[in-house]
Scaffold this motif. Sequence first.
Motif, PDB file in Angstrom:
ATOM      1  N   PRO A 135      52.941  39.526 -91.511  1.00 60.81           N
ATOM      2  CA  PRO A 135      51.615  39.811 -92.094  1.00 60.81           C
ATOM      3  C   PRO A 135      51.697  40.359 -93.517  1.00 60.81           C
ATOM      4  O   PRO A 135      50.976  39.896 -94.408  1.00 60.81           O
ATOM      5  N   VAL A 136      52.589  41.347 -93.758  1.00 64.09           N
ATOM      6  CA  VAL A 136      52.653  41.924 -95.103  1.00 64.09           C
ATOM      7  C   VAL A 136      53.226  40.917 -96.097  1.00 64.09           C
ATOM      8  O   VAL A 136      52.791  40.846 -97.245  1.00 64.09           O
ATOM      9  N   LEU A 137      54.191  40.095 -95.673  1.00 62.42           N
ATOM     10  CA  LEU A 137      54.729  39.059 -96.549  1.00 62.42           C
ATOM     11  C   LEU A 137      53.664  38.025 -96.889  1.00 62.42           C
ATOM     12  O   LEU A 137      53.511  37.619 -98.055  1.00 62.42           O
ATOM     13  N   ALA A 138      52.924  37.586 -95.875  1.00 65.77           N
ATOM     14  CA  ALA A 138      51.904  36.562 -96.101  1.00 65.77           C
ATOM     15  C   ALA A 138      50.833  37.059 -97.065  1.00 65.77           C
ATOM     16  O   ALA A 138      50.429  36.335 -97.984  1.00 65.77           O
ATOM     17  N   ARG A 139      50.386  38.287 -96.894  1.00 65.23           N
ATOM     18  CA  ARG A 139      49.357  38.831 -97.785  1.00 65.23           C
ATOM     19  C   ARG A 139      49.913  39.017 -99.206  1.00 65.23           C
ATOM     20  O   ARG A 139      49.202  38.817-100.190  1.00 65.23           O
ATOM     21  N   HIS A 140      51.179  39.414 -99.297  1.00 64.99           N
ATOM     22  CA  HIS A 140      51.809  39.571-100.616  1.00 64.99           C
ATOM     23  C   HIS A 140      51.876  38.231-101.344  1.00 64.99           C
ATOM     24  O   HIS A 140      51.502  38.136-102.527  1.00 64.99           O
ATOM     25  N   PHE A 141      52.320  37.190-100.658  1.00 64.97           N
ATOM     26  CA  PHE A 141      52.416  35.871-101.287  1.00 64.97           C
ATOM     27  C   PHE A 141      51.028  35.323-101.624  1.00 64.97           C
ATOM     28  O   PHE A 141      50.837  34.659-102.649  1.00 64.97           O
ATOM     29  N   LEU A 142      50.056  35.623-100.773  1.00 61.67           N
ATOM     30  CA  LEU A 142      48.693  35.153-101.016  1.00 61.67           C
ATOM     31  C   LEU A 142      48.120  35.800-102.276  1.00 61.67           C
ATOM     32  O   LEU A 142      47.481  35.136-103.100  1.00 61.67           O
ATOM     33  N   ALA A 143      48.359  37.098-102.442  1.00 58.47           N
ATOM     34  CA  ALA A 143      47.890  37.794-103.649  1.00 58.47           C
ATOM     35  C   ALA A 143      48.573  37.228-104.891  1.00 58.47           C
ATOM     36  O   ALA A 143      47.938  37.051-105.938  1.00 58.47           O
ATOM     37  N   GLU A 144      49.854  36.919-104.794  1.00 57.38           N
ATOM     38  CA  GLU A 144      50.591  36.363-105.929  1.00 57.38           C
ATOM     39  C   GLU A 144      50.038  35.012-106.347  1.00 57.38           C
ATOM     40  O   GLU A 144      49.787  34.764-107.526  1.00 57.38           O
ATOM     41  N   VAL A 145      49.852  34.104-105.377  1.00 58.15           N
ATOM     42  CA  VAL A 145      49.402  32.757-105.723  1.00 58.15           C
ATOM     43  C   VAL A 145      47.967  32.784-106.223  1.00 58.15           C
ATOM     44  O   VAL A 145      47.589  32.024-107.125  1.00 58.15           O
ATOM     45  N   HIS A 192      46.872  31.498-110.081  1.00 57.43           N
ATOM     46  CA  HIS A 192      45.897  30.429-110.310  1.00 57.43           C
ATOM     47  C   HIS A 192      44.524  30.968-110.712  1.00 57.43           C
ATOM     48  O   HIS A 192      43.580  30.183-110.833  1.00 57.43           O
ATOM     49  N   ARG A 193      44.430  32.296-110.909  1.00 59.53           N
ATOM     50  CA  ARG A 193      43.178  32.929-111.337  1.00 59.53           C
ATOM     51  C   ARG A 193      42.017  32.562-110.407  1.00 59.53           C
ATOM     52  O   ARG A 193      40.941  32.182-110.848  1.00 59.53           O
ATOM     53  N   ARG A 194      42.275  32.662-109.121  1.00 63.57           N
ATOM     54  CA  ARG A 194      41.243  32.391-108.125  1.00 63.57           C
ATOM     55  C   ARG A 194      41.142  33.584-107.181  1.00 63.57           C
ATOM     56  O   ARG A 194      42.105  34.352-107.028  1.00 63.57           O
ATOM     57  N   PRO A 195      39.981  33.759-106.534  1.00 68.72           N
ATOM     58  CA  PRO A 195      39.837  34.880-105.591  1.00 68.72           C
ATOM     59  C   PRO A 195      40.841  34.763-104.448  1.00 68.72           C
ATOM     60  O   PRO A 195      41.184  33.656-104.019  1.00 68.72           O
ATOM     61  N   ASN A 220      63.001  30.501 -93.386  1.00 67.58           N
ATOM     62  CA  ASN A 220      62.867  31.929 -93.648  1.00 67.58           C
ATOM     63  C   ASN A 220      61.745  32.270 -94.637  1.00 67.58           C
ATOM     64  O   ASN A 220      60.730  31.574 -94.676  1.00 67.58           O
ATOM     65  N   VAL A 221      61.960  33.335 -95.443  1.00 67.17           N
ATOM     66  CA  VAL A 221      60.900  33.831 -96.321  1.00 67.17           C
ATOM     67  C   VAL A 221      60.493  32.774 -97.343  1.00 67.17           C
ATOM     68  O   VAL A 221      59.315  32.655 -97.692  1.00 67.17           O
ATOM     69  N   ARG A 222      61.445  32.013 -97.831  1.00 64.96           N
ATOM     70  CA  ARG A 222      61.115  30.961 -98.807  1.00 64.96           C
ATOM     71  C   ARG A 222      60.137  29.954 -98.206  1.00 64.96           C
ATOM     72  O   ARG A 222      59.185  29.526 -98.856  1.00 64.96           O
ATOM     73  N   GLN A 223      60.368  29.570 -96.958  1.00 56.50           N
ATOM     74  CA  GLN A 223      59.471  28.623 -96.304  1.00 56.50           C
ATOM     75  C   GLN A 223      58.087  29.227 -96.100  1.00 56.50           C
ATOM     76  O   GLN A 223      57.066  28.553 -96.277  1.00 56.50           O
ATOM     77  N   LEU A 224      58.049  30.516 -95.731  1.00 57.74           N
ATOM     78  CA  LEU A 224      56.754  31.178 -95.556  1.00 57.74           C
ATOM     79  C   LEU A 224      55.979  31.180 -96.863  1.00 57.74           C
ATOM     80  O   LEU A 224      54.765  30.920 -96.882  1.00 57.74           O
ATOM     81  N   ARG A 225      56.670  31.485 -97.979  1.00 57.28           N
ATOM     82  CA  ARG A 225      56.006  31.485 -99.281  1.00 57.28           C
ATOM     83  C   ARG A 225      55.410  30.110 -99.576  1.00 57.28           C
ATOM     84  O   ARG A 225      54.253  29.995 -99.988  1.00 57.28           O
ATOM     85  N   HIS A 226      56.185  29.054 -99.362  1.00 61.00           N
ATOM     86  CA  HIS A 226      55.691  27.701 -99.635  1.00 61.00           C
ATOM     87  C   HIS A 226      54.503  27.351 -98.740  1.00 61.00           C
ATOM     88  O   HIS A 226      53.558  26.691 -99.176  1.00 61.00           O
ATOM     89  N   GLU A 227      54.572  27.776 -97.494  1.00 61.41           N
ATOM     90  CA  GLU A 227      53.468  27.487 -96.580  1.00 61.41           C
ATOM     91  C   GLU A 227      52.190  28.215 -97.004  1.00 61.41           C
ATOM     92  O   GLU A 227      51.095  27.651 -96.956  1.00 61.41           O
ATOM     93  N   ILE A 228      52.316  29.460 -97.429  1.00 64.73           N
ATOM     94  CA  ILE A 228      51.154  30.210 -97.908  1.00 64.73           C
ATOM     95  C   ILE A 228      50.544  29.520 -99.126  1.00 64.73           C
ATOM     96  O   ILE A 228      49.310  29.418 -99.255  1.00 64.73           O
TER      97      ILE A 228
END
Length: 549
Positions: free
Chosen positions: A413-423, A427-430, A450-458
């Motif tokens: 959960p914390v990784l997914a939210r972190h990657f979501l905030a980054e992307v 892209h300057r989107r909400p 692993n984490v790299r795949q999660l980042r790409h999926e997010i």
Amino acid sequence: MSSEFEAILGLLAVSDAGSVTYVSGAADDPRVVSMMTDPAWIAEARRKRLQTINLDKRSFAGLVIPFRGGDILLLSEPPGVAVLDFIASVDFAYDIIHHLLTDPFDAMTVVDDQARIAYISPIHEKFFGLEHGEANGRPVREIIENTRLDEVVKSGRAEVGEIQRMQGSERVVTRVPVTRGGKVVGAVGRIMFKGPKQLEALNRRISALESQVEFYKREAAALRRKSYGPEDIIGESPAIRKLRNDIVKLAALEIPVLVRGESGTGKELVAHALHRLSPRRDNAMVMVNAAALPATLVEAELFGYEPGAFTGADKKGRKGKFELAAGGTIFLDEIGDMPREIQAKLLRVLQDRIVERIGSERPREVDFRLVSATNHDLQRLVQEGSFRLDLYYRISPLVLEVPPLRERIEDIPVLARHFLAEVAARHRRPEPELMPDALALLMEQAWPGNVRQLRHEIERIFVFCEGGRITADDIRSGDAGPGLAPAESEMPARRSHNGMQTLREAVERTEEDAIRQAMERFGGNKKRVAEELGISRSYLYKKLGLADT
């Protein structure tokens, strides 16, 4: 005196011999006569043409006009303080005014308060086929088609960047009213560019430059991000907390560190954190991906070469990675893929801290801290003969294990939210909201990347989600992404075509057997079982089919 000369407040004519031939108005002042009869002042006045003349508490704009046999000085009331400051500050003020009036790339039309033409630039006169001065005094609409200078005079409002069609072609123009004492006394029209095509070309150039600026901003951000710390290793699972604590303990030591972990777990982040917390933090961290180096270039890249050492070599020679890392840290990523013939030379560098460039007979001492990383079982490679035992001992006195994502699912959960905030920021989107069902589905996946795949999926989900929310359906919809499998509970038992177990089934059966035996050995103490097997309690509960409570 006609209205054109009402602004002239004084006139003085002086011969080349220095005698006054005519004087009137404010110019009939001993100080003005003294200046005009001073050869040095006249020489400077001829050069400047325009200047400010102060008499008591009154200031005048002075124009010196040379003529055959002498010079004439015209004194006029200045339009304002700004004009006086301009004339007084800029020695070539007259030349600037002359340039503005005759610039072939910036034509100008001036009208009075009745929208009658007072002046047209020579380039504009030529464009309209007029003789010099022919249009002066005539209504602007009689001379310039589709003009709006008369409307600007009436309204007092500027019109900037307007398209105007003239003589069968379009031009981009600006029309600005001119006021004095709050009253419109005229207007000025200027052609900003030759036409819309030139404006489009400028816009394209600006867009290209803006893209370059954005690129360099990202590059600068990437360079700044080259210095990661333990805080960049995201997660609060026991395994990640232990990893961060170990990094802090080992960073200050000069002992080589081997970072082990599967691909995509974040071994590079660990290496950066070790460097950032080390005494070498102010010097370079040089990264070498041993798996990506062609075998023929490994030696040249690591140890450097002398000028002309081989065909295609840089004429000035080049430092190797170890020399570049002097005083800092060298990070050998994927060291398990390094060719065996290079391993012996690498071992010498690690033992003696000496490098020898290709084509050189002069050894060079280097001082560096070594951090290595691999996703291989180096002990197995040693047994197979593809990795040197002595090199293994040299690089691995300290080992840091980076856990795979499947063993720290509570961090998803914390990784997914972190990657979501980054992307979203990139892209300057909400940032969309990650719904509970989506998180639950993400936590059920195997994540072999692993984490790299999660980042790409997010990043994939972010692109295709709608309505400001990410649900489980968004994850399931369309292409689920490489390696993103259904939940294990939904996976049917699979067999290869010859009836043998698949690799996944074999791994699952091995895990189940190990967990069952550990549970029996420790009498069901799940904490002891998790510690013994090196997995998180959440992962153990998942394998046992229990809720993490």
